[in-house]
Write a protein that holds these residues in place. Sequence first.
Motif, PDB file in Angstrom:
ATOM      1  N   ALA A  91       0.829  -1.209   0.000  1.00  0.00           N
ATOM      2  CA  ALA A  91       0.000   0.000   0.000  1.00  0.00           C
ATOM      3  C   ALA A  91       0.862   1.256   0.000  1.00  0.00           C
ATOM      4  N   VAL A  92       1.938   1.239   0.784  1.00  0.00           N
ATOM      5  CA  VAL A  92       2.849   2.390   0.810  1.00  0.00           C
ATOM      6  C   VAL A  92       3.528   2.555  -0.547  1.00  0.00           C
ATOM      7  N   ALA A  93       3.939   1.446  -1.153  1.00  0.00           N
ATOM      8  CA  ALA A  93       4.575   1.518  -2.472  1.00  0.00           C
ATOM      9  C   ALA A  93       3.594   2.050  -3.517  1.00  0.00           C
ATOM     10  N   ALA A  94       2.340   1.600  -3.461  1.00  0.00           N
ATOM     11  CA  ALA A  94       1.334   2.088  -4.415  1.00  0.00           C
ATOM     12  C   ALA A  94       1.070   3.575  -4.205  1.00  0.00           C
ATOM     13  N   PHE A  95       0.986   4.006  -2.954  1.00  0.00           N
ATOM     14  CA  PHE A  95       0.766   5.417  -2.662  1.00  0.00           C
ATOM     15  C   PHE A  95       1.927   6.256  -3.178  1.00  0.00           C
ATOM     16  N   THR A  96       3.152   5.782  -2.955  1.00  0.00           N
ATOM     17  CA  THR A  96       4.336   6.494  -3.428  1.00  0.00           C
ATOM     18  C   THR A  96       4.331   6.595  -4.953  1.00  0.00           C
ATOM     19  N   GLU A  97       3.955   5.517  -5.616  1.00  0.00           N
ATOM     20  CA  GLU A  97       3.898   5.524  -7.078  1.00  0.00           C
ATOM     21  C   GLU A  97       2.832   6.494  -7.585  1.00  0.00           C
ATOM     22  N   ILE A  98       1.697   6.524  -6.916  1.00  0.00           N
ATOM     23  CA  ILE A  98       0.633   7.460  -7.317  1.00  0.00           C
ATOM     24  C   ILE A  98       1.107   8.899  -7.144  1.00  0.00           C
ATOM     25  N   MET A  99       1.835   9.178  -6.090  1.00  0.00           N
ATOM     26  CA  MET A  99       2.326  10.542  -5.850  1.00  0.00           C
ATOM     27  C   MET A  99       3.370  10.969  -6.877  1.00  0.00           C
TER      28      MET A  99
END
Length: 103
Positions: A91-99
């Motif tokens: 989830a953190v990796a996906a959030f970072t990628e979205i940002m």
Amino acid sequence: MSIQPIGPVAGPLRITGPAEVGGTAAPSGTAEVFGNLLTQGVDTLQQTQANADSLAVKAATGDLQDAHDYMAASTEAALATQMTVAIRDKAVAAFTEIMRMQA
């Protein structure tokens, strides 16, 4: 003799989710449903760990009848913790990628 219609024909089946979640009205948004799933997952993890802890105390005091119960509960708690950490990391990796995405 004429043929009478039975009634209106329903359209395609639409799945809307459960009417109630946890004794309250069903959430209206996807984010709320996702949040409820996360909350339920963490609650389940806490219950699993509490069960393993109580069996560990019983094993330490000699009240545990079968050591296999503790080993199974301990392994289940460890695997649940590992899965929760892996989900958090994804989830953190996906959030970072979205940002990082450009608007």
